[in-house]
Write a protein that holds these residues in place. Structure first.
Motif, PDB file in Angstrom:
ATOM      1  N   ARG A 175      -1.692   0.078  -0.870  1.00 29.69           N
ATOM      2  CA  ARG A 175      -2.884   0.479  -1.121  1.00 29.69           C
ATOM      3  C   ARG A 175      -2.750   2.021  -1.514  1.00 29.69           C
ATOM      4  NH1 ARG A 175      -4.787   3.238   3.313  1.00 29.69           N
ATOM      5  NH2 ARG A 175      -3.867   2.786   5.312  1.00 29.69           N
ATOM      6  N   HIS A 176      -1.580   2.730  -0.961  1.00 33.35           N
ATOM      7  CA  HIS A 176      -1.283   3.871  -1.395  1.00 33.35           C
ATOM      8  C   HIS A 176      -0.601   4.128  -2.807  1.00 33.35           C
ATOM      9  CE1 HIS A 176      -2.273   5.095   2.588  1.00 33.35           C
ATOM     10  NE2 HIS A 176      -1.344   4.262   3.074  1.00 33.35           N
ATOM     11  N   ALA A 177      -0.478   3.051  -3.545  1.00 26.01           N
ATOM     12  CA  ALA A 177       0.340   3.134  -4.728  1.00 26.01           C
ATOM     13  C   ALA A 177      -0.735   3.989  -5.781  1.00 26.01           C
ATOM     14  CB  ALA A 177       0.658   1.970  -5.146  1.00 26.01           C
ATOM     15  N   ARG A 178      -0.181   4.685  -6.570  1.00 27.96           N
ATOM     16  CA  ARG A 178      -1.106   5.419  -7.537  1.00 27.96           C
ATOM     17  C   ARG A 178      -0.167   5.324  -8.917  1.00 27.96           C
ATOM     18  NH1 ARG A 178      -0.938   9.649  -3.994  1.00 27.96           N
ATOM     19  NH2 ARG A 178      -0.256  11.134  -5.236  1.00 27.96           N
ATOM     20  N   PRO A 179      -0.807   5.206 -10.134  1.00 26.03           N
ATOM     21  CA  PRO A 179       0.040   5.209 -11.489  1.00 26.03           C
ATOM     22  C   PRO A 179       0.619   6.441 -11.410  1.00 26.03           C
ATOM     23  CG  PRO A 179      -2.119   4.734 -11.824  1.00 26.03           C
ATOM     24  CD  PRO A 179      -2.442   5.337 -10.361  1.00 26.03           C
ATOM     25  N   PHE A 180       2.194   6.046 -11.730  1.00 24.62           N
ATOM     26  CA  PHE A 180       3.298   6.880 -11.881  1.00 24.62           C
ATOM     27  C   PHE A 180       3.697   7.460 -10.507  1.00 24.62           C
ATOM     28  CE2 PHE A 180       1.099   7.182 -15.902  1.00 24.62           C
ATOM     29  CZ  PHE A 180       2.032   6.721 -16.547  1.00 24.62           C
ATOM     30  N   LYS A 181       3.233   6.964  -9.442  1.00 22.12           N
ATOM     31  CA  LYS A 181       3.555   7.332  -8.199  1.00 22.12           C
ATOM     32  C   LYS A 181       3.546   6.151  -7.193  1.00 22.12           C
ATOM     33  CE  LYS A 181       2.968  11.862  -8.373  1.00 22.12           C
ATOM     34  NZ  LYS A 181       3.986  12.907  -8.217  1.00 22.12           N
ATOM     35  N   PRO A 182       4.478   5.084  -7.367  1.00 23.67           N
ATOM     36  CA  PRO A 182       4.654   3.997  -6.540  1.00 23.67           C
ATOM     37  C   PRO A 182       4.694   4.267  -5.182  1.00 23.67           C
ATOM     38  CG  PRO A 182       6.011   3.797  -8.532  1.00 23.67           C
ATOM     39  CD  PRO A 182       5.741   5.302  -8.284  1.00 23.67           C
ATOM     40  N   ALA A 183       4.231   3.436  -4.133  1.00 23.63           N
ATOM     41  CA  ALA A 183       4.164   3.415  -2.959  1.00 23.63           C
ATOM     42  C   ALA A 183       5.420   2.707  -2.478  1.00 23.63           C
ATOM     43  CB  ALA A 183       2.859   2.836  -2.021  1.00 23.63           C
ATOM     44  N   ILE A 184       6.367   3.305  -1.380  1.00 22.66           N
ATOM     45  CA  ILE A 184       7.648   3.080  -1.059  1.00 22.66           C
ATOM     46  C   ILE A 184       7.760   2.437   0.423  1.00 22.66           C
ATOM     47  CG2 ILE A 184      10.052   3.300  -0.886  1.00 22.66           C
ATOM     48  CD1 ILE A 184       9.516   5.850  -2.749  1.00 22.66           C
ATOM     49  N   LEU A 185       8.248   1.234   0.689  1.00 21.54           N
ATOM     50  CA  LEU A 185       8.416   0.629   2.118  1.00 21.54           C
ATOM     51  C   LEU A 185      10.162   0.546   2.188  1.00 21.54           C
ATOM     52  CD1 LEU A 185       7.788  -0.364   4.858  1.00 21.54           C
ATOM     53  CD2 LEU A 185       7.428  -2.657   3.613  1.00 21.54           C
ATOM     54  N   ILE A 186      10.542   1.014   3.281  1.00 23.15           N
ATOM     55  CA  ILE A 186      12.013   1.135   3.554  1.00 23.15           C
ATOM     56  C   ILE A 186      12.164   0.591   4.655  1.00 23.15           C
ATOM     57  CG2 ILE A 186      14.187   2.084   3.630  1.00 23.15           C
ATOM     58  CD1 ILE A 186      13.121   4.234   1.704  1.00 23.15           C
ATOM     59  N   GLU A 187      12.722  -0.761   4.981  1.00 22.68           N
ATOM     60  CA  GLU A 187      13.085  -1.251   6.214  1.00 22.68           C
ATOM     61  C   GLU A 187      14.634  -1.378   6.425  1.00 22.68           C
ATOM     62  OE1 GLU A 187       9.880  -4.747   6.604  1.00 22.68           O
ATOM     63  OE2 GLU A 187      10.854  -4.665   4.681  1.00 22.68           O
TER      64      GLU A 187
END
Length: 181
Positions: free
Chosen positions: A169-181
């Motif tokens: 839900r935090h993704a914005r155009p040209f600013k993807p959200a990232i999850l690192i596990e």
């Protein structure tokens, strides 16, 4: 030099002529997005000092992209007042649902204003740029080489999305959200 079909000395050749018509805005946006995303991942890994087992990237959906480009049009025409931009977006039936995500509008205006005018103009020209498609084709291989881990890419509205931390839900155009596990 010879393989390119040239028979003169390269040292005596003229530089190519610059042509604004030959600039591909989507190609420049693609390269910039990839560079920034790799830098963001590297910075997160540096700060958290974790060894990733999996990296997941979330791109903005088509609605946010449409809203982004509407905001970009308004900012480029001189309108940066959040209230006025919001009223205009809500008045348009295609973007009226933006009233559910006012923080997105505010962050988008800040994102756009923080960029040089040339970048804004290129983004205006590349409205059809598909972030997810591009990242799937380019980032998965680069990610494996750079970070030695698999990278999964989802749009925030994908039906088969893997999002255990609610990052999409935090993704914005040209600013993807990232999850690192």
């Amino acid at each position: 030099w010879e393989k390119l079909g040239n028979h003169t000395l390269v040292s005596t050749s003229l530089w190519p002529k610059y042509s604004a018509d030959s600039i591909n805005a989507s190609a420049i946006q693609s390269e910039e997005l990839l560079k920034l995303l790799i830098d963001d991942i590297a910075n997160i890994l540096k700060v958290t000092k974790i060894t990733p087992k999996k990296i997941t990237i979330y791109t903005a959906d088509s609605f946010k992209s449409k809203v982004y480009h509407s905001i970009l049009d308004k900012v480029m025409s001189g309108q940066t007042n959040m209230g006025i931009v919001m009223k205009e977006l809500i008045a348009n039936p295609e973007t009226a649902d933006v009233k559910k995500i006012p923080d997105f509008v505010q962050k988008t205006i800040k994102d756009i204003l923080s960029e040089p005018t040339e970048i804004r103009e290129m983004k205006l020209q590349s409205k059809e740029f598909d972030e997810k498609k591009f990242l799937v084709s380019e980032l998965t291989d680069i990610g494996k080489k750079e970070f030695d881990v698999d990278i999964d890419i989802f749009s925030e509205t994908d039906s088969d999305i893997y999002d255990p931390k609610g990052k999409a839900r935090h993704a914005r155009p040209f600013k993807p959200a990232i999850l690192i596990e």
